[in-house]
Motif scaffolding. Structure first.
Motif, PDB file in Angstrom:
ATOM      1  N   LYS A  77       0.825  -1.209   0.000  1.00 39.27           N
ATOM      2  CA  LYS A  77       0.000   0.000   0.000  1.00 39.27           C
ATOM      3  C   LYS A  77       0.861   1.261   0.000  1.00 39.27           C
ATOM      4  O   LYS A  77       2.032   1.240   0.383  1.00 39.27           O
ATOM      5  CB  LYS A  77      -0.892   0.025   1.243  1.00 39.27           C
ATOM      6  CG  LYS A  77      -1.912  -1.072   1.299  1.00 39.27           C
ATOM      7  CD  LYS A  77      -2.733  -0.932   2.564  1.00 39.27           C
ATOM      8  CE  LYS A  77      -3.748  -2.040   2.669  1.00 39.27           C
ATOM      9  NZ  LYS A  77      -4.529  -1.950   3.905  1.00 39.27           N
ATOM     10  N   GLU A  78       0.232   2.364  -0.373  1.00 36.24           N
ATOM     11  CA  GLU A  78       0.865   3.681  -0.257  1.00 36.24           C
ATOM     12  C   GLU A  78       0.729   4.131   1.191  1.00 36.24           C
ATOM     13  O   GLU A  78      -0.277   3.840   1.845  1.00 36.24           O
ATOM     14  CB  GLU A  78       0.156   4.690  -1.162  1.00 36.24           C
ATOM     15  CG  GLU A  78       0.215   4.336  -2.629  1.00 36.24           C
ATOM     16  CD  GLU A  78      -0.721   5.194  -3.470  1.00 36.24           C
ATOM     17  OE1 GLU A  78      -1.593   5.894  -2.908  1.00 36.24           O
ATOM     18  OE2 GLU A  78      -0.589   5.157  -4.690  1.00 36.24           O
ATOM     19  N   LEU A  79       1.709   4.863   1.682  1.00 38.06           N
ATOM     20  CA  LEU A  79       1.676   5.372   3.048  1.00 38.06           C
ATOM     21  C   LEU A  79       1.952   6.871   3.023  1.00 38.06           C
ATOM     22  O   LEU A  79       2.986   7.306   2.512  1.00 38.06           O
ATOM     23  CB  LEU A  79       2.729   4.666   3.910  1.00 38.06           C
ATOM     24  CG  LEU A  79       2.857   5.161   5.338  1.00 38.06           C
ATOM     25  CD1 LEU A  79       1.608   4.813   6.143  1.00 38.06           C
ATOM     26  CD2 LEU A  79       4.090   4.567   6.000  1.00 38.06           C
ATOM     27  N   VAL A  80       1.018   7.653   3.565  1.00 43.72           N
ATOM     28  CA  VAL A  80       1.230   9.097   3.704  1.00 43.72           C
ATOM     29  C   VAL A  80       2.049   9.284   4.979  1.00 43.72           C
ATOM     30  O   VAL A  80       1.539   9.101   6.086  1.00 43.72           O
ATOM     31  CB  VAL A  80      -0.106   9.862   3.775  1.00 43.72           C
ATOM     32  CG1 VAL A  80       0.145  11.343   4.007  1.00 43.72           C
ATOM     33  CG2 VAL A  80      -0.912   9.645   2.498  1.00 43.72           C
ATOM     34  N   ALA A  81       3.324   9.622   4.812  1.00 42.70           N
ATOM     35  CA  ALA A  81       4.238   9.741   5.946  1.00 42.70           C
ATOM     36  C   ALA A  81       4.097  11.085   6.653  1.00 42.70           C
ATOM     37  O   ALA A  81       4.193  11.165   7.871  1.00 42.70           O
ATOM     38  CB  ALA A  81       5.674   9.546   5.479  1.00 42.70           C
ATOM     39  N   LYS A  82       3.885  12.140   5.885  1.00 38.98           N
ATOM     40  CA  LYS A  82       3.762  13.489   6.437  1.00 38.98           C
ATOM     41  C   LYS A  82       2.810  14.269   5.558  1.00 38.98           C
ATOM     42  O   LYS A  82       2.682  13.999   4.364  1.00 38.98           O
ATOM     43  CB  LYS A  82       5.120  14.202   6.450  1.00 38.98           C
ATOM     44  CG  LYS A  82       6.170  13.507   7.254  1.00 38.98           C
ATOM     45  CD  LYS A  82       7.521  14.161   7.044  1.00 38.98           C
ATOM     46  CE  LYS A  82       8.558  13.339   7.792  1.00 38.98           C
ATOM     47  NZ  LYS A  82       9.835  13.327   7.222  1.00 38.98           N
TER      48      LYS A  82
END
Length: 193
Positions: A77-82
């Motif tokens: 999956k994609e991960l929104v880190a910030k």
């Protein structure tokens, strides 16, 4: 001691009766003033038919939930880190800037930095700009958005021979909207990590 030429006046001596009369007079003034009150203040109230309209509600910043980022993560999956929000283009509506990478259990996946906007009445936000492309193999640190400028520190590699675990180049970068596109600037010189 010299005597006064003016005879002593009887009312210059204070007696309890004088204090009671003064208190009764003050109480009477206070009681009467409570009967005569001014009307309600109308300074910031609009009258019907004056043509004034209430200020529009502030628009909510675009959410990163459900956005299809231009990032190929394969089976992970994609991960929104910030993420950070602010009005980057001065139109009065906030944009969201997101740092996104693939949610890999191993290694240091490269980050992408994307600008999201959502037009009034639109059902979903959309990506309108890519500030950092994951193909460039940068990891984003010290990410911020202030005064219409996005700033970040980019950790990268001097060559393809440098392993992904160990970036060896550190670059400060900033982006601002010039009315047509996001322009990148490098606030500080590139250096080794």
């Amino acid at each position: 001691m010299q005597q006064s030429v003016v005879p002593e006046l009887a009312h210059t001596d204070t007696r309890p009766m004088h204090w009671l009369a003064t208190a009764a007079a003050v109480a009477g003034v206070v009681a009467l003033s409570s009967l005569f009150q001014p009307g309600s203040a109308k300074a910031a109230q609009s009258e019907a038919g004056t043509g004034t309209k209430p200020a529009p509600a502030a628009a909510a910043p675009p959410s990163t939930t459900g956005v299809d980022f231009p990032l190929d993560c394969g089976p992970v999956k994609e991960l929104v880190a910030k993420k950070a929000t602010g009005d980057l283009d001065g139109d009065g509506r906030p944009e969201t800037v997101a740092v996104v990478h693939c949610d890999s259990a191993m290694g240091t996946p490269p980050d992408g930095v994307y600008v999201l906007t959502q037009a009034a009445g639109a059902t979903a936000p959309r990506v309108v700009a890519t500030l950092v492309d994951p193909k460039d193999r940068y990891t984003v640190t010290d990410f911020a958005l202030a005064a219409g400028t996005v700033t970040a520190t980019l950790l990268g590699y001097s060559s393809d021979d440098v392993p992904s675990c160990c970036p060896d180049v550190k670059t400060r970068a900033g982006w601002h909207w010039n009315g047509h596109a996001f322009i990148r600037s490098s606030p500080a010189a590139t250096g080794d990590v």
